[in-house]
Design an enzyme around this catalytic site. Structure first.
Site, short mmCIF file in Angstrom:
data_model
loop_
_atom_site.label_atom_id
_atom_site.label_comp_id
_atom_site.label_asym_id
_atom_site.label_seq_id
_atom_site.Cartn_x
_atom_site.Cartn_y
_atom_site.Cartn_z
N LYS A 112 20.03 77.00 -66.00
CA LYS A 112 21.28 77.32 -65.33
C LYS A 112 21.28 78.79 -64.93
O LYS A 112 21.31 79.67 -65.79
CB LYS A 112 22.48 77.06 -66.23
CG LYS A 112 23.79 77.10 -65.43
CD LYS A 112 25.01 77.11 -66.32
CE LYS A 112 25.44 78.50 -66.71
NZ LYS A 112 25.76 79.39 -65.59
N GLU B 142 17.91 87.68 -75.19
CA GLU B 142 17.78 89.03 -74.61
C GLU B 142 19.18 89.44 -74.20
O GLU B 142 19.74 88.90 -73.25
CB GLU B 142 16.80 89.01 -73.45
CG GLU B 142 15.42 88.60 -73.92
CD GLU B 142 14.36 88.56 -72.81
OE1 GLU B 142 14.72 88.65 -71.63
OE2 GLU B 142 13.19 88.43 -73.16
N CYS C 254 19.87 95.65 -67.82
CA CYS C 254 20.14 95.81 -69.26
C CYS C 254 19.46 97.05 -69.81
O CYS C 254 19.84 97.57 -70.85
CB CYS C 254 19.65 94.58 -70.00
SG CYS C 254 17.91 94.26 -69.71
N GLU D 220 28.83 98.74 -73.93
CA GLU D 220 28.05 98.58 -72.70
C GLU D 220 29.01 98.46 -71.51
O GLU D 220 29.91 97.63 -71.51
CB GLU D 220 27.20 97.30 -72.79
CG GLU D 220 26.32 97.11 -71.56
CD GLU D 220 25.57 95.78 -71.58
OE1 GLU D 220 26.20 94.73 -71.80
OE2 GLU D 220 24.35 95.80 -71.33
P1 NAD Z 1 26.96 86.48 -69.51
O1 NAD Z 1 26.63 86.42 -70.95
O2 NAD Z 1 28.38 86.54 -69.10
O3 NAD Z 1 26.36 85.22 -68.75
C1 NAD Z 1 24.99 84.92 -68.79
C2 NAD Z 1 24.79 83.44 -68.55
O4 NAD Z 1 25.36 82.74 -69.65
C3 NAD Z 1 25.49 82.90 -67.31
O5 NAD Z 1 24.65 81.93 -66.71
C4 NAD Z 1 26.75 82.26 -67.87
O6 NAD Z 1 27.27 81.24 -67.07
C5 NAD Z 1 26.22 81.71 -69.18
N1 NAD Z 1 27.22 81.49 -70.23
C6 NAD Z 1 28.34 82.20 -70.48
N2 NAD Z 1 28.97 81.69 -71.57
C7 NAD Z 1 28.22 80.64 -72.01
C8 NAD Z 1 28.34 79.74 -73.10
N3 NAD Z 1 29.36 79.79 -73.96
N4 NAD Z 1 27.38 78.80 -73.26
C9 NAD Z 1 26.33 78.73 -72.42
N5 NAD Z 1 26.18 79.57 -71.35
C10 NAD Z 1 27.11 80.52 -71.16
O7 NAD Z 1 26.13 87.72 -68.95
P2 NAD Z 1 26.15 88.29 -67.46
O8 NAD Z 1 27.47 88.95 -67.25
O9 NAD Z 1 25.69 87.23 -66.53
O10 NAD Z 1 24.97 89.38 -67.51
C11 NAD Z 1 25.16 90.70 -67.91
C12 NAD Z 1 24.79 90.88 -69.37
O11 NAD Z 1 23.46 90.45 -69.58
C13 NAD Z 1 24.81 92.33 -69.83
O12 NAD Z 1 25.33 92.39 -71.12
C14 NAD Z 1 23.33 92.72 -69.86
O13 NAD Z 1 23.00 93.77 -70.72
C15 NAD Z 1 22.72 91.44 -70.30
N6 NAD Z 1 21.31 91.39 -69.93
C16 NAD Z 1 20.36 91.53 -70.90
C17 NAD Z 1 19.00 91.51 -70.56
C18 NAD Z 1 17.91 91.67 -71.57
O14 NAD Z 1 16.75 91.41 -71.23
N7 NAD Z 1 18.19 92.10 -72.78
C19 NAD Z 1 18.64 91.34 -69.23
C20 NAD Z 1 19.64 91.20 -68.27
C21 NAD Z 1 20.97 91.22 -68.62
O1 6OD Z 2 10.90 93.20 -67.12
C1 6OD Z 2 11.29 92.12 -67.52
O2 6OD Z 2 10.59 91.13 -67.50
C2 6OD Z 2 12.64 91.98 -68.03
N1 6OD Z 2 12.86 90.93 -68.82
C3 6OD Z 2 13.59 92.84 -67.64
C4 6OD Z 2 14.93 92.77 -68.04
C5 6OD Z 2 15.86 93.47 -67.37
C6 6OD Z 2 17.24 93.43 -67.73
O3 6OD Z 2 18.19 93.52 -66.97
#
Ligand code: NAD
Ligand code: 6OD
Length: 488
Positions: free
Chosen positions: A180, A256, A290, A392
Protein backbone atom coordinates in the site's frame (compact mmCIF):
# COMPACT_ATOMS: atom_id res chain seq x y z
CA UNK A 1 3.24 21.98 -17.44
CA UNK A 2 0.41 20.30 -15.53
CA UNK A 3 -0.14 16.53 -15.76
CA UNK A 4 -3.67 15.51 -16.75
CA UNK A 5 -5.92 13.84 -14.20
CA UNK A 6 -5.07 10.14 -13.87
CA UNK A 7 -7.17 7.25 -12.54
CA UNK A 8 -5.47 4.83 -10.15
CA UNK A 9 -7.04 1.44 -9.49
CA UNK A 10 -6.21 -1.44 -7.17
CA UNK A 11 -4.19 -4.27 -8.67
CA UNK A 12 -5.26 -7.62 -7.24
CA UNK A 13 -4.55 -11.14 -8.48
CA UNK A 14 -3.11 -9.84 -11.76
CA UNK A 15 -6.08 -7.57 -12.62
CA UNK A 16 -6.92 -3.88 -12.21
CA UNK A 17 -10.25 -3.63 -10.39
CA UNK A 18 -13.09 -1.26 -11.25
CA UNK A 19 -14.06 -1.24 -7.59
CA UNK A 20 -13.38 0.71 -4.45
CA UNK A 21 -14.28 4.10 -3.04
CA UNK A 22 -12.99 7.00 -5.14
CA UNK A 23 -11.09 9.89 -3.63
CA UNK A 24 -9.14 12.78 -5.13
CA UNK A 25 -5.37 12.99 -4.98
CA UNK A 26 -4.23 16.63 -4.97
CA UNK A 27 -1.13 18.07 -6.61
CA UNK A 28 0.50 20.05 -3.78
CA UNK A 29 2.27 22.42 -6.20
CA UNK A 30 -0.99 24.02 -7.36
CA UNK A 31 -3.88 22.51 -5.35
CA UNK A 32 -5.37 20.90 -8.49
CA UNK A 33 -6.67 17.36 -8.68
CA UNK A 34 -3.88 15.08 -9.88
CA UNK A 35 -5.78 11.80 -9.87
CA UNK A 36 -8.91 9.93 -8.92
CA UNK A 37 -7.91 7.01 -6.74
CA UNK A 38 -9.98 3.95 -5.80
CA UNK A 39 -9.51 3.07 -2.13
CA UNK A 40 -9.60 -0.64 -1.33
CA UNK A 41 -12.27 -1.60 1.19
CA UNK A 42 -11.94 -4.60 3.50
CA UNK A 43 -13.24 -7.07 0.94
CA UNK A 44 -10.68 -5.96 -1.67
CA UNK A 45 -7.90 -6.16 0.94
CA UNK A 46 -8.93 -9.70 1.83
CA UNK A 47 -9.02 -10.71 -1.84
CA UNK A 48 -5.54 -9.28 -2.31
CA UNK A 49 -4.16 -11.24 0.64
CA UNK A 50 -5.91 -14.40 -0.58
CA UNK A 51 -4.41 -13.97 -4.03
CA UNK A 52 -0.93 -13.40 -2.55
CA UNK A 53 -1.33 -16.53 -0.43
CA UNK A 54 -2.47 -18.60 -3.40
CA UNK A 55 0.49 -17.35 -5.44
CA UNK A 56 2.84 -18.85 -2.84
CA UNK A 57 1.78 -22.25 -4.17
CA UNK A 58 1.83 -21.27 -7.84
CA UNK A 59 4.47 -20.89 -10.55
CA UNK A 60 6.30 -18.20 -8.55
CA UNK A 61 7.22 -20.70 -5.84
CA UNK A 62 8.24 -23.41 -8.26
CA UNK A 63 10.33 -21.44 -10.73
CA UNK A 64 14.15 -21.60 -10.57
CA UNK A 65 15.73 -18.76 -8.59
CA UNK A 66 17.43 -17.31 -11.67
CA UNK A 67 14.11 -17.10 -13.47
CA UNK A 68 12.56 -15.39 -10.44
CA UNK A 69 15.40 -12.88 -10.33
CA UNK A 70 15.03 -12.21 -14.04
CA UNK A 71 11.61 -10.77 -13.25
CA UNK A 72 13.28 -8.19 -11.01
CA UNK A 73 15.54 -7.15 -13.87
CA UNK A 74 12.48 -6.95 -16.13
CA UNK A 75 10.76 -4.71 -13.59
CA UNK A 76 13.82 -2.44 -13.63
CA UNK A 77 13.84 -2.46 -17.45
CA UNK A 78 10.13 -1.62 -17.44
CA UNK A 79 10.66 1.36 -15.11
CA UNK A 80 13.44 2.64 -17.33
CA UNK A 81 11.33 2.18 -20.48
CA UNK A 82 8.57 4.33 -18.93
CA UNK A 83 10.95 6.66 -17.12
CA UNK A 84 9.16 9.89 -18.10
CA UNK A 85 5.76 8.49 -17.02
CA UNK A 86 7.18 7.61 -13.61
CA UNK A 87 8.79 11.05 -13.27
CA UNK A 88 5.52 12.78 -14.20
CA UNK A 89 3.46 10.67 -11.79
CA UNK A 90 5.87 11.31 -8.91
CA UNK A 91 5.84 15.05 -9.58
CA UNK A 92 2.04 15.21 -9.88
CA UNK A 93 1.68 13.49 -6.51
CA UNK A 94 4.42 15.33 -4.59
CA UNK A 95 5.26 18.56 -6.44
CA UNK A 96 8.94 17.64 -6.09
CA UNK A 97 11.46 19.11 -8.53
CA UNK A 98 11.91 17.23 -11.81
CA UNK A 99 15.67 17.26 -11.27
CA UNK A 100 15.24 15.27 -8.05
CA UNK A 101 12.69 12.84 -9.48
CA UNK A 102 14.94 12.24 -12.50
CA UNK A 103 18.19 11.86 -10.59
CA UNK A 104 17.11 10.19 -7.37
CA UNK A 105 13.57 8.86 -6.94
CA UNK A 106 12.96 7.02 -10.18
CA UNK A 107 16.49 5.76 -10.93
CA UNK A 108 16.71 4.42 -7.37
CA UNK A 109 13.45 2.54 -7.99
CA UNK A 110 15.05 0.66 -10.87
CA UNK A 111 18.37 0.29 -9.02
CA UNK A 112 16.66 -1.34 -6.03
CA UNK A 113 15.35 -4.19 -8.23
CA UNK A 114 18.72 -4.77 -9.88
CA UNK A 115 20.69 -4.52 -6.63
CA UNK A 116 18.58 -7.03 -4.70
CA UNK A 117 18.41 -9.45 -7.63
CA UNK A 118 22.21 -9.41 -7.78
CA UNK A 119 22.54 -9.72 -4.02
CA UNK A 120 20.37 -12.80 -3.86
CA UNK A 121 22.24 -14.32 -6.78
CA UNK A 122 25.50 -14.05 -4.79
CA UNK A 123 24.07 -14.96 -1.38
CA UNK A 124 25.44 -18.03 0.41
CA UNK A 125 24.11 -20.13 3.27
CA UNK A 126 25.68 -21.08 6.59
CA UNK A 127 27.29 -24.47 7.11
CA UNK A 128 28.78 -25.93 10.32
CA UNK A 129 30.50 -29.29 10.73
CA UNK A 130 30.18 -30.72 14.24
CA UNK A 131 31.72 -33.51 16.27
CA UNK A 132 29.56 -36.33 17.63
CA UNK A 133 30.39 -38.91 20.38
CA UNK A 134 30.63 -41.75 17.84
CA UNK A 135 33.27 -39.83 15.91
CA UNK A 136 31.29 -39.79 12.67
CA UNK A 137 30.18 -36.18 13.02
CA UNK A 138 27.32 -34.24 11.55
CA UNK A 139 26.81 -31.41 9.09
CA UNK A 140 24.48 -28.48 9.71
CA UNK A 141 23.46 -26.20 6.90
CA UNK A 142 20.71 -23.63 6.62
CA UNK A 143 18.34 -23.24 3.74
CA UNK A 144 16.46 -19.98 3.44
CA UNK A 145 12.78 -19.88 2.54
CA UNK A 146 10.41 -17.00 1.82
CA UNK A 147 8.52 -15.70 4.85
CA UNK A 148 5.23 -15.87 2.93
CA UNK A 149 2.82 -12.99 2.30
CA UNK A 150 4.54 -9.69 3.08
CA UNK A 151 2.59 -6.48 3.75
CA UNK A 152 4.49 -3.43 2.56
CA UNK A 153 3.31 -0.05 3.84
CA UNK A 154 5.06 3.00 2.41
CA UNK A 155 5.00 6.75 3.12
CA UNK A 156 4.62 9.72 0.77
CA UNK A 157 7.96 11.48 0.99
CA UNK A 158 10.04 9.32 -1.41
CA UNK A 159 7.23 7.12 -2.73
CA UNK A 160 8.99 5.19 -5.48
CA UNK A 161 12.34 4.89 -3.74
CA UNK A 162 10.90 3.62 -0.46
CA UNK A 163 8.29 1.31 -1.97
CA UNK A 164 10.82 -0.45 -4.22
CA UNK A 165 13.37 -0.57 -1.39
CA UNK A 166 11.01 -3.09 0.26
CA UNK A 167 9.38 -4.74 -2.77
CA UNK A 168 12.67 -5.68 -4.39
CA UNK A 169 14.17 -7.78 -1.57
CA UNK A 170 10.75 -9.24 -0.69
CA UNK A 171 10.28 -10.49 -4.26
CA UNK A 172 13.93 -11.53 -4.64
CA UNK A 173 13.49 -13.85 -1.66
CA UNK A 174 10.43 -15.48 -3.23
CA UNK A 175 7.69 -13.87 -1.14
CA UNK A 176 4.44 -12.57 -2.47
CA UNK A 177 3.44 -9.04 -1.60
CA UNK A 178 0.46 -6.85 -0.86
CA UNK A 179 1.69 -3.26 -0.90
CA UNK A 180 0.00 0.00 0.00
CA UNK A 181 1.51 3.32 -1.05
CA UNK A 182 0.51 6.40 0.91
CA UNK A 183 -2.90 7.82 0.08
CA UNK A 184 -1.02 11.04 -0.85
CA UNK A 185 1.16 9.34 -3.48
CA UNK A 186 -0.64 6.58 -5.37
CA UNK A 187 0.93 7.23 -8.78
CA UNK A 188 4.24 5.44 -9.14
CA UNK A 189 3.03 2.32 -7.31
CA UNK A 190 0.20 2.03 -9.86
CA UNK A 191 2.63 2.42 -12.75
CA UNK A 192 4.75 -0.29 -11.17
CA UNK A 193 1.71 -2.58 -11.14
CA UNK A 194 1.27 -1.82 -14.86
CA UNK A 195 4.89 -2.76 -15.50
CA UNK A 196 4.48 -5.98 -13.48
CA UNK A 197 1.39 -6.79 -15.52
CA UNK A 198 3.13 -6.08 -18.83
CA UNK A 199 6.16 -8.27 -18.06
CA UNK A 200 3.88 -11.17 -17.06
CA UNK A 201 4.71 -11.37 -13.37
CA UNK A 202 2.51 -14.28 -12.20
CA UNK A 203 -0.86 -13.12 -10.84
CA UNK A 204 -0.97 -12.54 -7.09
CA UNK A 205 2.79 -12.12 -6.67
CA UNK A 206 2.47 -8.34 -6.46
CA UNK A 207 -0.77 -6.70 -5.36
CA UNK A 208 -1.07 -2.93 -5.02
CA UNK A 209 -3.80 -1.44 -2.86
CA UNK A 210 -4.77 2.17 -2.44
CA UNK A 211 -6.34 3.86 0.51
CA UNK A 212 -5.89 5.34 3.94
CA UNK A 213 -4.27 3.96 7.10
CA UNK A 214 -6.22 3.88 10.37
CA UNK A 215 -9.55 1.97 10.26
CA UNK A 216 -9.01 1.60 6.54
CA UNK A 217 -6.97 -0.19 3.88
CA UNK A 218 -3.65 -0.08 5.76
CA UNK A 219 -5.04 -1.34 9.04
CA UNK A 220 -7.14 -4.06 7.34
CA UNK A 221 -3.99 -5.24 5.60
CA UNK A 222 -1.52 -5.35 8.49
CA UNK A 223 -4.07 -7.01 10.78
CA UNK A 224 -5.00 -9.75 8.32
CA UNK A 225 -4.15 -13.15 9.85
CA UNK A 226 -2.66 -14.46 6.59
CA UNK A 227 -0.07 -11.70 6.40
CA UNK A 228 3.19 -13.30 7.55
CA UNK A 229 5.44 -10.24 7.91
CA UNK A 230 5.06 -6.47 7.90
CA UNK A 231 7.54 -3.94 6.62
CA UNK A 232 6.61 -0.35 7.31
CA UNK A 233 8.14 3.06 6.75
CA UNK A 234 6.41 6.05 8.27
CA UNK A 235 5.78 7.89 11.50
CA UNK A 236 6.86 6.38 14.82
CA UNK A 237 3.27 6.75 16.11
CA UNK A 238 1.95 4.67 13.21
CA UNK A 239 4.64 2.08 13.94
CA UNK A 240 3.26 1.75 17.47
CA UNK A 241 -0.27 1.19 16.14
CA UNK A 242 0.90 -1.42 13.62
CA UNK A 243 3.00 -3.21 16.22
CA UNK A 244 -0.01 -3.66 18.49
CA UNK A 245 -1.78 -5.59 15.72
CA UNK A 246 1.35 -7.51 14.76
CA UNK A 247 1.84 -8.60 18.37
CA UNK A 248 -1.41 -10.59 18.26
CA UNK A 249 -0.05 -12.80 15.48
CA UNK A 250 3.61 -12.64 16.67
CA UNK A 251 4.50 -11.35 13.22
CA UNK A 252 7.96 -10.11 12.33
CA UNK A 253 8.10 -6.36 11.72
CA UNK A 254 10.67 -4.16 10.09
CA UNK A 255 10.12 -0.51 10.96
CA UNK A 256 11.81 2.55 9.47
CA UNK A 257 10.36 5.45 11.44
CA UNK A 258 10.86 9.11 12.20
CA UNK A 259 13.97 11.13 12.96
CA UNK A 260 15.15 14.34 14.61
CA UNK A 261 18.57 14.24 13.10
CA UNK A 262 21.61 16.25 14.10
CA UNK A 263 24.35 17.78 11.99
CA UNK A 264 27.56 18.65 13.86
CA UNK A 265 29.87 21.20 12.26
CA UNK A 266 33.37 21.65 13.69
CA UNK A 267 35.39 24.83 13.18
CA UNK A 268 37.96 22.82 11.21
CA UNK A 269 35.36 21.78 8.60
CA UNK A 270 35.63 22.81 4.97
CA UNK A 271 33.31 25.76 5.55
CA UNK A 272 31.68 25.99 2.12
CA UNK A 273 31.19 22.23 1.88
CA UNK A 274 29.60 22.18 5.33
CA UNK A 275 27.22 25.02 4.51
CA UNK A 276 26.26 23.36 1.21
CA UNK A 277 25.86 20.03 2.95
CA UNK A 278 23.70 21.33 5.78
CA UNK A 279 21.57 23.35 3.34
CA UNK A 280 21.04 20.12 1.38
CA UNK A 281 20.33 18.03 4.47
CA UNK A 282 17.80 20.61 5.72
CA UNK A 283 15.97 21.65 2.56
CA UNK A 284 16.05 18.65 0.19
CA UNK A 285 12.54 17.45 -0.67
CA UNK A 286 11.29 20.44 1.38
CA UNK A 287 12.79 18.83 4.50
CA UNK A 288 10.62 15.75 4.00
CA UNK A 289 13.31 13.09 4.13
CA UNK A 290 13.49 11.08 7.33
CA UNK A 291 17.26 11.72 7.24
CA UNK A 292 17.02 15.52 7.09
CA UNK A 293 18.84 17.60 9.72
CA UNK A 294 16.51 19.55 11.99
CA UNK A 295 19.15 20.18 14.69
CA UNK A 296 22.45 21.74 13.67
CA UNK A 297 25.26 22.18 16.20
CA UNK A 298 28.09 24.50 15.11
CA UNK A 299 31.38 25.10 16.94
CA UNK A 300 31.28 28.60 18.39
CA UNK A 301 34.19 30.26 16.48
CA UNK A 302 32.33 29.81 13.16
CA UNK A 303 28.75 30.01 14.49
CA UNK A 304 27.78 33.53 13.33
CA UNK A 305 29.42 33.13 9.93
CA UNK A 306 27.75 29.73 9.47
CA UNK A 307 24.27 31.02 10.34
CA UNK A 308 24.66 33.92 7.91
CA UNK A 309 25.81 31.58 5.12
CA UNK A 310 22.98 29.12 5.75
CA UNK A 311 20.48 32.00 5.70
CA UNK A 312 21.81 33.01 2.29
CA UNK A 313 21.49 29.44 0.97
CA UNK A 314 17.89 29.26 2.22
CA UNK A 315 17.03 32.54 0.52
CA UNK A 316 18.58 31.40 -2.78
CA UNK A 317 16.35 28.32 -3.11
CA UNK A 318 14.07 28.39 -6.16
CA UNK A 319 10.46 27.29 -5.64
CA UNK A 320 9.63 27.38 -9.35
CA UNK A 321 7.46 25.14 -11.49
CA UNK A 322 8.42 21.56 -10.52
CA UNK A 323 9.11 20.74 -14.18
CA UNK A 324 11.56 23.62 -14.54
CA UNK A 325 15.07 22.15 -14.26
CA UNK A 326 16.28 25.14 -12.20
CA UNK A 327 13.69 24.48 -9.47
CA UNK A 328 15.31 23.10 -6.32
CA UNK A 329 12.65 23.72 -3.68
CA UNK A 330 9.23 22.09 -3.55
CA UNK A 331 5.94 22.40 -1.70
CA UNK A 332 5.09 20.24 1.29
CA UNK A 333 3.01 17.17 0.52
CA UNK A 334 -0.37 18.65 1.48
CA UNK A 335 -2.16 21.56 3.07
CA UNK A 336 -2.74 19.36 6.11
CA UNK A 337 1.01 18.83 6.50
CA UNK A 338 1.57 22.55 5.89
CA UNK A 339 -0.70 23.32 8.86
CA UNK A 340 1.48 21.05 10.99
CA UNK A 341 4.75 22.65 9.85
CA UNK A 342 3.35 26.16 10.30
CA UNK A 343 2.22 25.22 13.80
CA UNK A 344 5.89 24.43 14.59
CA UNK A 345 7.00 27.75 13.08
CA UNK A 346 4.53 29.43 15.48
CA UNK A 347 5.63 27.23 18.39
CA UNK A 348 9.27 28.16 17.73
CA UNK A 349 8.38 31.83 18.16
CA UNK A 350 6.39 31.05 21.32
CA UNK A 351 9.35 29.13 22.71
CA UNK A 352 11.59 32.16 22.15
CA UNK A 353 13.38 31.33 18.88
CA UNK A 354 15.00 33.94 16.68
CA UNK A 355 13.73 33.44 13.13
CA UNK A 356 16.87 34.05 11.07
CA UNK A 357 15.00 33.61 7.81
CA UNK A 358 11.63 32.27 6.65
CA UNK A 359 8.96 31.32 9.13
CA UNK A 360 5.97 31.94 6.88
CA UNK A 361 4.21 31.21 3.60
CA UNK A 362 5.63 32.62 0.36
CA UNK A 363 3.41 34.60 -2.03
CA UNK A 364 3.87 33.97 -5.75
CA UNK A 365 0.91 35.68 -7.44
CA UNK A 366 0.15 32.56 -9.49
CA UNK A 367 -1.16 28.98 -9.14
CA UNK A 368 1.53 28.13 -6.63
CA UNK A 369 -0.43 30.21 -4.10
CA UNK A 370 -2.96 27.35 -4.08
CA UNK A 371 -0.10 24.94 -3.38
CA UNK A 372 1.31 23.81 -0.02
CA UNK A 373 4.48 25.92 0.07
CA UNK A 374 6.21 27.24 3.18
CA UNK A 375 9.36 29.29 3.43
CA UNK A 376 12.67 27.55 4.11
CA UNK A 377 13.41 28.48 7.69
CA UNK A 378 16.46 28.83 9.92
CA UNK A 379 16.04 29.27 13.68
CA UNK A 380 18.41 30.03 16.55
CA UNK A 381 18.14 30.74 20.26
CA UNK A 382 16.15 27.75 21.54
CA UNK A 383 17.18 25.59 24.49
CA UNK A 384 17.75 21.89 23.91
CA UNK A 385 14.55 21.21 25.91
CA UNK A 386 12.24 23.14 23.54
CA UNK A 387 9.60 21.04 21.78
CA UNK A 388 10.87 22.34 18.45
CA UNK A 389 14.20 20.75 19.34
CA UNK A 390 12.68 17.40 20.28
CA UNK A 391 9.74 16.67 17.96
CA UNK A 392 10.02 15.73 14.29
CA UNK A 393 8.68 18.58 12.16
CA UNK A 394 9.34 17.08 8.69
CA UNK A 395 9.60 20.44 6.98
CA UNK A 396 12.30 22.73 5.54
CA UNK A 397 13.55 24.00 8.89
CA UNK A 398 16.51 23.63 11.19
CA UNK A 399 17.62 25.15 14.45
CA UNK A 400 21.30 26.10 14.76
CA UNK A 401 22.97 26.05 18.21
CA UNK A 402 26.59 26.78 19.15
CA UNK A 403 28.83 24.37 21.08
CA UNK A 404 32.29 24.69 22.63
CA UNK A 405 33.68 21.16 23.01
CA UNK A 406 33.61 17.85 21.15
CA UNK A 407 32.06 15.87 24.01
CA UNK A 408 29.38 18.54 24.39
CA UNK A 409 28.51 18.21 20.67
CA UNK A 410 28.21 14.43 20.99
CA UNK A 411 26.00 14.75 24.07
CA UNK A 412 23.69 17.29 22.41
CA UNK A 413 23.42 15.27 19.19
CA UNK A 414 22.52 12.11 21.12
CA UNK A 415 20.05 13.90 23.40
CA UNK A 416 16.99 12.79 21.42
CA UNK A 417 14.25 10.18 21.57
CA UNK A 418 15.10 9.39 17.95
CA UNK A 419 18.22 7.76 16.52
CA UNK A 420 18.09 7.62 12.75
CA UNK A 421 20.93 9.64 11.19
CA UNK A 422 23.65 12.20 11.88
CA UNK A 423 26.13 14.17 9.80
CA UNK A 424 29.56 15.25 11.05
CA UNK A 425 31.52 17.96 9.28
CA UNK A 426 35.27 18.10 10.03
CA UNK A 427 38.59 17.76 8.20
CA UNK A 428 40.19 15.98 11.19
CA UNK A 429 40.04 12.29 10.29
CA UNK A 430 40.54 11.00 13.84
CA UNK A 431 37.84 13.27 15.16
CA UNK A 432 35.52 12.27 12.28
CA UNK A 433 35.77 8.62 13.24
CA UNK A 434 35.69 9.27 17.00
CA UNK A 435 32.56 11.43 16.82
CA UNK A 436 30.74 9.39 14.15
CA UNK A 437 31.10 6.14 16.09
CA UNK A 438 29.65 7.76 19.22
CA UNK A 439 26.48 8.81 17.43
CA UNK A 440 23.49 6.73 18.60
CA UNK A 441 22.03 6.41 15.10
CA UNK A 442 21.63 3.89 12.31
CA UNK A 443 23.74 5.92 9.89
CA UNK A 444 26.36 8.59 10.57
CA UNK A 445 27.77 10.52 7.63
CA UNK A 446 31.10 12.33 7.57
CA UNK A 447 31.39 15.28 5.18
CA UNK A 448 28.40 14.14 3.18
CA UNK A 449 24.70 13.35 3.51
CA UNK A 450 22.25 10.86 1.94
CA UNK A 451 24.99 8.90 0.21
CA UNK A 452 23.89 5.27 0.32
CA UNK A 453 25.31 2.00 -0.92
CA UNK A 454 22.30 -0.31 -1.16
CA UNK A 455 24.30 -3.16 0.42
CA UNK A 456 24.77 -1.33 3.73
CA UNK A 457 22.52 -1.64 6.80
CA UNK A 458 19.80 0.99 7.01
CA UNK A 459 17.48 1.67 9.93
CA UNK A 460 17.18 3.48 13.20
CA UNK A 461 17.68 3.24 16.96
CA UNK A 462 15.23 4.28 19.70
CA UNK A 463 11.96 5.73 18.26
CA UNK A 464 13.45 5.62 14.77
CA UNK A 465 12.78 1.97 14.11
CA UNK A 466 13.22 -1.73 14.58
CA UNK A 467 15.68 -3.78 12.58
CA UNK A 468 17.83 -3.01 9.58
CA UNK A 469 17.17 -3.34 5.88
CA UNK A 470 19.76 -3.13 3.11
CA UNK A 471 21.98 -5.80 1.59
CA UNK A 472 22.00 -9.05 3.53
CA UNK A 473 19.96 -7.43 6.30
CA UNK A 474 17.02 -7.23 3.90
CA UNK A 475 17.53 -10.79 2.74
CA UNK A 476 17.46 -11.94 6.36
CA UNK A 477 14.22 -10.10 7.11
CA UNK A 478 12.46 -11.34 3.97
CA UNK A 479 13.48 -14.98 4.37
CA UNK A 480 13.59 -17.55 7.16
CA UNK A 481 16.26 -20.20 7.71
CA UNK A 482 15.61 -23.87 8.34
CA UNK A 483 18.70 -25.58 9.74
CA UNK A 484 19.22 -29.11 8.39
CA UNK A 485 21.37 -31.35 10.56
CA UNK A 486 22.65 -34.55 8.89
CA UNK A 487 24.21 -37.20 11.08
CA UNK A 488 27.02 -38.81 9.15
P1 NAD B 1 2.45 7.79 8.19
O1 NAD B 1 2.90 6.93 9.31
O2 NAD B 1 1.36 8.76 8.44
O3 NAD B 1 1.94 6.89 6.97
C1 NAD B 1 2.78 5.94 6.37
C2 NAD B 1 1.92 4.86 5.74
O4 NAD B 1 1.24 4.16 6.77
C3 NAD B 1 0.83 5.39 4.80
O5 NAD B 1 0.73 4.51 3.70
C4 NAD B 1 -0.41 5.34 5.67
O6 NAD B 1 -1.61 5.23 4.94
C5 NAD B 1 -0.15 4.08 6.48
N1 NAD B 1 -0.85 3.98 7.76
C6 NAD B 1 -1.17 4.97 8.61
N2 NAD B 1 -1.78 4.45 9.70
C7 NAD B 1 -1.81 3.10 9.54
C8 NAD B 1 -2.29 2.03 10.33
N3 NAD B 1 -2.87 2.22 11.52
N4 NAD B 1 -2.16 0.77 9.86
C9 NAD B 1 -1.58 0.55 8.66
N5 NAD B 1 -1.11 1.54 7.86
C10 NAD B 1 -1.22 2.81 8.30
O7 NAD B 1 3.76 8.50 7.64
P2 NAD B 1 3.85 9.58 6.48
O8 NAD B 1 3.27 10.85 7.00
O9 NAD B 1 3.34 8.99 5.22
O10 NAD B 1 5.44 9.73 6.29
C11 NAD B 1 6.23 10.61 7.03
C12 NAD B 1 6.88 9.90 8.20
O11 NAD B 1 7.62 8.80 7.73
C13 NAD B 1 7.88 10.76 8.95
O12 NAD B 1 7.76 10.50 10.32
C14 NAD B 1 9.23 10.25 8.46
O13 NAD B 1 10.31 10.46 9.33
C15 NAD B 1 8.94 8.81 8.29
N6 NAD B 1 9.89 8.19 7.36
C16 NAD B 1 10.86 7.36 7.86
C17 NAD B 1 11.79 6.78 6.99
C18 NAD B 1 12.88 5.88 7.47
O14 NAD B 1 13.52 5.23 6.63
N7 NAD B 1 13.17 5.81 8.75
C19 NAD B 1 11.71 7.06 5.63
C20 NAD B 1 10.71 7.91 5.17
C21 NAD B 1 9.80 8.47 6.04
O1 6OD C 1 18.28 5.28 1.01
C1 6OD C 1 17.37 4.51 1.26
O2 6OD C 1 17.25 3.44 0.72
C2 6OD C 1 16.37 4.90 2.24
N1 6OD C 1 15.67 3.90 2.78
C3 6OD C 1 16.15 6.20 2.50
C4 6OD C 1 15.17 6.68 3.38
C5 6OD C 1 14.83 7.97 3.35
C6 6OD C 1 13.83 8.51 4.23
O3 6OD C 1 13.05 9.41 3.97
Amino acid sequence: MTAKTATYRNYVGGAFLDEGTPFDSINPANGERAAVVYAADQDIVYRAVASAKAALDGPWAKMPVQERLSYLHKLADGIEARFDDFVAAEIADTGKPASQARNLDIPRGAANFRAFADLLKGASTECFEMDTPDGAGAINYAVRKPVGVVAVIAPWNLPMLLMTWKLAPALACGNTVVAKPSEETPGTATLLAEVAHDIGLPPGVLNILHGFGPDATGEFLVNHPDVDAITFTGESRTGTAIMQGAARGVKPVSFELGGKNAAVVFADADFDAAVDGVARSTFTNCGQVCLCSERVYVERPIFDRFVAALKQKAEELIAGDPFDETTNFSPLISHGHRDKVLSYYALARDEGATVVTGGGVPQFGDKRDQGAYVEPTVLTGLPQTARVMREEIFGPVCHVMPFDAEDEAVRLANDSDYGLAAAVWTTNLSRAHRVARQMDVGIAWVNTWFLRDLRTPFGGMKLSGIGREGGLHSLHFYSEPTNICIKL
